[in-house]
Scaffold this motif. Structure first.
Motif, PDB file in Angstrom:
ATOM      1  N   ILE A 106      34.698 103.664  57.124  1.00  0.00           N
ATOM      2  CA  ILE A 106      33.699 104.877  57.545  1.00  0.00           C
ATOM      3  C   ILE A 106      34.805 106.305  57.362  1.00  0.00           C
ATOM      4  CG2 ILE A 106      32.707 105.768  59.557  1.00  0.00           C
ATOM      5  CD1 ILE A 106      31.260 102.969  59.486  1.00  0.00           C
ATOM      6  N   ILE A 107      34.852 107.045  57.463  1.00  0.00           N
ATOM      7  CA  ILE A 107      35.123 108.328  57.348  1.00  0.00           C
ATOM      8  C   ILE A 107      35.169 109.261  58.643  1.00  0.00           C
ATOM      9  CG2 ILE A 107      36.595 110.506  56.516  1.00  0.00           C
ATOM     10  CD1 ILE A 107      37.068 107.760  54.811  1.00  0.00           C
ATOM     11  N   HIS A 108      35.386 108.990  59.958  1.00  0.00           N
ATOM     12  CA  HIS A 108      35.374 109.893  60.956  1.00  0.00           C
ATOM     13  C   HIS A 108      35.303 110.913  60.939  1.00  0.00           C
ATOM     14  CE1 HIS A 108      37.514 105.400  62.645  1.00  0.00           C
ATOM     15  NE2 HIS A 108      36.370 105.466  62.192  1.00  0.00           N
ATOM     16  N   GLU A 109      35.802 111.794  60.209  1.00  0.00           N
ATOM     17  CA  GLU A 109      35.878 113.415  59.837  1.00  0.00           C
ATOM     18  C   GLU A 109      34.631 113.699  59.750  1.00  0.00           C
ATOM     19  OE1 GLU A 109      38.581 111.184  59.557  1.00  0.00           O
ATOM     20  OE2 GLU A 109      40.090 111.580  60.786  1.00  0.00           O
ATOM     21  N   ASP A 129      35.284 101.750  65.062  1.00  0.00           N
ATOM     22  CA  ASP A 129      34.747 103.100  64.962  1.00  0.00           C
ATOM     23  C   ASP A 129      33.384 103.377  65.649  1.00  0.00           C
ATOM     24  OD1 ASP A 129      36.087 103.047  62.246  1.00  0.00           O
ATOM     25  OD2 ASP A 129      34.611 100.997  61.176  1.00  0.00           O
ATOM     26  N   ILE A 130      32.970 102.053  66.340  1.00  0.00           N
ATOM     27  CA  ILE A 130      32.494 103.403  67.273  1.00  0.00           C
ATOM     28  C   ILE A 130      32.626 103.753  68.678  1.00  0.00           C
ATOM     29  CG2 ILE A 130      30.837 102.230  69.013  1.00  0.00           C
ATOM     30  CD1 ILE A 130      29.676  99.965  66.863  1.00  0.00           C
ATOM     31  N   GLU A 131      33.793 103.187  68.904  1.00  0.00           N
ATOM     32  CA  GLU A 131      34.816 103.919  70.035  1.00  0.00           C
ATOM     33  C   GLU A 131      34.833 105.210  69.599  1.00  0.00           C
ATOM     34  OE1 GLU A 131      38.361 102.728  72.613  1.00  0.00           O
ATOM     35  OE2 GLU A 131      37.793 101.526  71.513  1.00  0.00           O
ATOM     36  N   THR A 132      35.705 105.519  68.148  1.00  0.00           N
ATOM     37  CA  THR A 132      36.523 106.857  67.300  1.00  0.00           C
ATOM     38  C   THR A 132      34.809 108.137  67.758  1.00  0.00           C
ATOM     39  OG1 THR A 132      37.550 105.789  66.043  1.00  0.00           O
ATOM     40  CG2 THR A 132      37.073 107.799  65.566  1.00  0.00           C
TER      41      THR A 132
END
Length: 360
Positions: A106-109, A129-132
């Motif tokens: 997953i690419i958070h940005e 991923d969820i926390e970010t």
């Protein structure tokens, strides 16, 4: 697409009313498939996080392929602005949606830049991923792990609430239940051969408390992992594999042409007799509505007589319930399970009059 599915369901239910009643038996109770699309709503996810949606979301991001598949199946894809773009979503229309993954990462940005009203995160999503994404101010709903087809149904209904598509979610669950009821009726008197679900060269397989296990048992086979006392996803010992000698080996087609299994499995009756079934990975491995297709593919391979009996009447009737489909939402070649249309349900009702439908 969904409109035609609803018509088929209504026809099945109407025709079943004319089946002979069995003395002393009651009609199966309707399942509670009600969802709540009265906003604002508060929903608590698997992590204990409560998110509040003041109004139906206009933009949704699906972090996992199963999330995206479910959104398409319930008819909420017009709100889907971002989704994974990899082999696991190859059957879905990407369109101008943002690809929020690099492969399976997953690419958070990209997710954050979309500023979605809600983010759907299947249980396979990493906690980091969820926390970010939550730290960036996004509402992320982390689903419970699907340990059964019933859990898949629940996730479909919850996705309806999260996307403002409760009606489509309820119709999708009805679609799943109707087809599985026909499968149950067709397999009522069938033998249950022993099957091994191959996942890895170390013998990893799916045991109880997994939705894959229920896919196997619903399709009319006994799961060797259950006999071995395996729960979740664990290796099956080579000794057990040889001693139990399964009749069938089932695997997902993403491993073809190779089957990811121990070399010793080649000594089993299943392998020696060519009883090896490859099932569409995107239908079998994702806790989403299309697991129904995986069930029927296994039935067709393992129980051809029962499959044919349930399918009889299609050619005589001349009906074809293949939907014309919508370019963006048609995620399969046929809205009905292959070989299981209205005449199938009639045949099943006649063959097993009084059989109590309803799986849970």
């Amino acid at each position: 697409m969904r409109q035609k599915i609803v018509i088929l369901i209504a026809a099945v239910l109407t025709l079943s009313l004319f089946a002979p009643a069995v003395a002393g038996s009651a009609a199966p109770a309707a399942q509670s498939d009600e969802t709540d699309c009265e906003y604002p709503i508060e929903l608590t996810d698997a992590t204990g996080e409560t998110i509040t949606l003041e109004e139906p979301p206009e933009s949704v991001v699906a972090l996992q392929p199963s999330d995206a598949q479910t959104v398409f199946e319930i008819g909420a894809e017009d709100r889907l602005v971002g989704m994974p773009d990899n082999e696991a979503t190859a059957d879905l229309e990407m369109g101008d949606r943002e690809a929020i993954t690099d492969g399976y990462e997953i690419i958070h940005e990209r997710v954050i830049d979309l500023e979605p009203d809600v983010v759907l995160a299947a249980n396979a999503t990493f906690d980091d991923d969820i926390e970010t994404l939550r730290e960036a101010g996004l509402d992320v709903y982390h689903f419970d792990e699907a340990e059964s087809i019933g859990d898949v149904r629940d996730n479909v209904l919850r996705t309806g609430e999260l996307t403002g598509e409760c009606e489509g979610a309820e119709e999708t669950v009805d679609w799943m239940d109707e087809r599985l009821d026909v499968v149950d009726a067709a397999l009522e008197d069938a033998d249950r051969p022993l099957a091994y679900y191959a996942m890895g060269e170390d013998g990893t397989t799916a045991g109880t408390e997994t939705f894959v296990h229920e896919v196997l048992t619903t399709a009319g086979v006994e799961n060797i992992a259950e006999r071995a006392g395996i729960s979740g996803y664990e290796p099956l010992s080579e000794e057990t594999l040889v001693d139990e000698d399964p009749d069938w080996i089932i695997h997902s087609d993403d491993a073809e042409p190779e089957v990811l299994m121990p070399d010793i499995a080649e000594a089993t009756t299943a392998y020696q007799e060519g009883n090896v079934v490859a099932v569409d990975a995107n239908q079998l491995n994702q806790p989403a509505p299309q697991v129904v297709y995986a069930v029927v593919d296994i039935v067709e391979a393992v129980h051809p007589d029962a499959y044919e009996a349930a399918s009889e009447g299609l050619e005589e009737d001349g009906s074809d319930d293949t939907a014309e489909g919508d370019e963006d939402t048609d995620t399969s070649d046929d809205d009905s399970i292959p070989g299981f249309g209205i005449p199938v349900a009639v045949a099943a009702v006649v063959a097993v009059a009084g059989f109590l439908l309803g799986r849970r």
